[in-house]
Design a protein around this motif. Structure first.
Motif, PDB file in Angstrom:
ATOM      1  N   GLN A 102       0.776  -1.227  -0.113  1.00  0.00           N
ATOM      2  CA  GLN A 102       0.074   0.081  -0.174  1.00  0.00           C
ATOM      3  C   GLN A 102       0.871   1.267  -0.202  1.00  0.00           C
ATOM      4  O   GLN A 102       0.555   2.379  -1.051  1.00  0.00           O
ATOM      5  CB  GLN A 102      -0.877  -0.078   1.061  1.00  0.00           C
ATOM      6  N   SER A 103       1.712   1.204   1.081  1.00  0.00           N
ATOM      7  CA  SER A 103       2.507   2.679   1.001  1.00  0.00           C
ATOM      8  C   SER A 103       3.216   3.130  -0.142  1.00  0.00           C
ATOM      9  O   SER A 103       3.349   4.193  -0.681  1.00  0.00           O
ATOM     10  CB  SER A 103       3.391   2.576   2.190  1.00  0.00           C
ATOM     11  N   ARG A 106       0.982   4.099  -3.205  1.00  0.00           N
ATOM     12  CA  ARG A 106       0.403   5.509  -3.059  1.00  0.00           C
ATOM     13  C   ARG A 106       1.552   6.282  -3.281  1.00  0.00           C
ATOM     14  O   ARG A 106       1.460   7.299  -3.872  1.00  0.00           O
ATOM     15  CB  ARG A 106      -0.029   5.461  -1.694  1.00  0.00           C
ATOM     16  N   ARG A 107       2.906   6.092  -2.867  1.00  0.00           N
ATOM     17  CA  ARG A 107       3.853   7.140  -2.471  1.00  0.00           C
ATOM     18  C   ARG A 107       4.663   7.134  -3.936  1.00  0.00           C
ATOM     19  O   ARG A 107       5.324   8.172  -4.252  1.00  0.00           O
ATOM     20  CB  ARG A 107       4.673   6.949  -1.414  1.00  0.00           C
ATOM     21  N   VAL A 110       1.612   5.424  -7.876  1.00  0.00           N
ATOM     22  CA  VAL A 110       0.585   6.497  -8.239  1.00  0.00           C
ATOM     23  C   VAL A 110       1.411   7.786  -8.922  1.00  0.00           C
ATOM     24  O   VAL A 110       0.785   8.036 -10.175  1.00  0.00           O
ATOM     25  CB  VAL A 110      -0.320   7.038  -7.241  1.00  0.00           C
ATOM     26  N   GLU A 129      -2.349  -3.324  -5.927  1.00  0.00           N
ATOM     27  CA  GLU A 129      -1.964  -3.446  -4.398  1.00  0.00           C
ATOM     28  C   GLU A 129      -1.641  -4.935  -4.094  1.00  0.00           C
ATOM     29  O   GLU A 129      -2.548  -5.594  -4.136  1.00  0.00           O
ATOM     30  CB  GLU A 129      -3.009  -2.810  -3.664  1.00  0.00           C
TER      31      GLU A 129
END
Length: 308
Positions: A102-103, A106-107, A110, A129
């Motif tokens: 996830q992290s 997202r960072r 994306v 994910e």
């Protein structure tokens, strides 16, 4: 002369990896009957049976296992040929399938997708994910092109043959406490040994984060943590800290810049690190994948400068 279809060989390779027609169907998005039909056509092309009965299902026979070994080589060569031809043409286009926890999704992923849309609109990124444990089989089989996973001090990941591992960044692990926790008030480092009586949150069992939390409590604290809450979503773990009084051990990229409901503290006994690792197949990457990897690695210093 045997005429073998690469697409059908992929079905065979998937079956070797996954073991059942249903699992292959789920992975490739087909019905089990379609998978069975494709394998039957491959048997016709090969001129010999490749499967044998095993209880209520089927398994590879000797010929099937032999052809599956050759299928790995042929599919890898075909992928390399496609990459070479794309590079020769100088045209950056095609699909890039990337997975990450996830992290990192997202960072890193994306923002990389946003950059590709602006700079290389003919590249089609597809993001999922995925934990590294889930993603490696997809990567080996060619249904995913890039995986960003994590590993922790004291818990190194295996390095399977045929994979290329590149460390993207290192970051510290920190203790996360509810703001009202007695150890949150002084503001200094917190000893893992002092959290023996607390309820813990961690990622799902079988993940690197779960193993790290349990191992850290055993080695640094001398106890088995009361690990009642499991979620691979760091935001869920943080909410468990805020609302349910749990404690957690999380990397800095997963933490908010400011939150009065939680306290973030360094470890007193040691400095533990998490590494984010990009994993690709050890074959020449396509121009699209190369461009996407560049977008990901260019995002790393921006992420590091913005972390709390």
């Amino acid at each position: 002369m045997v005429d073998l279809d690469l697409r059908r060989l992929r079905f065979l390779r998937e079956f070797e990896e996954r073991g059942t027609l249903a699992a292959v169907a789920t992975a490739l998005g087909y019905s089990p009957s379609t998978v069975s039909q494709q394998l039957a056509l491959l048997e016709r092309d090969a001129g010999t049976p490749l499967l044998e009965k095993a209880g209520r299902g089927v398994r590879l026979n000797d010929a099937g296992r032999l052809l599956a070994q050759h299928a790995r080589v042929l599919l890898t060569a075909a992928e390399a040929a496609e990459a070479d031809l794309a590079a020769l043409g100088g045209d950056i286009r095609g699909t890039v399938r990337a997975g990450a926890l996830q992290s990192a999704a997202r960072r890193l992923l994306v923002p990389a997708v946003a950059r590709m849309q602006a700079e290389h609109p003919r590249v089609r990124p597809e993001i999922s994910e995925l934990e590294l444990e889930q993603a490696l089989p997809f990567l080996r089989l060619g249904t995913v092109d890039l995986v960003i996973g994590d590993e922790y001090d004291g818990h190194p990941r295996p390095r399977p043959a045929g994979m290329r591992f590149t460390v993207l960044l290192e970051e510290p692990l920190q203790v996360v406490l509810p703001a009202a926790h007695p150890l949150a008030r002084p503001g200094g480092p917190v000893a893992i040994a002092m959290l023996r009586s607390d309820v813990w949150a961690a990622s799902a069992e079988g993940t690197g984060h779960h193993a790290m939390v349990v191992g850290t409590c055993r080695v640094l604290g001398g106890y088995e943590p009361d690990l009642r809450h499991r979620s691979s979503d760091a935001d869920v773990q943080l909410e468990l800290v805020r609302a349910a009084g749990a404690v957690a051990l999380l990397p800095s990229l997963t933490l908010p810049s400011a939150d009065p409901a939680i306290a973030v503290r360094d470890l007193a006994e040691a400095t533990l690190q998490r590494r984010l690792v990009a994993v690709t197949r050890d074959t020449p990457p396509s121009p699209a994948l190369t461009a996407f990897l560049t977008a990901v690695t260019d995002q790393v210093p921006l992420v590091l400068s913005a972390r709390p």
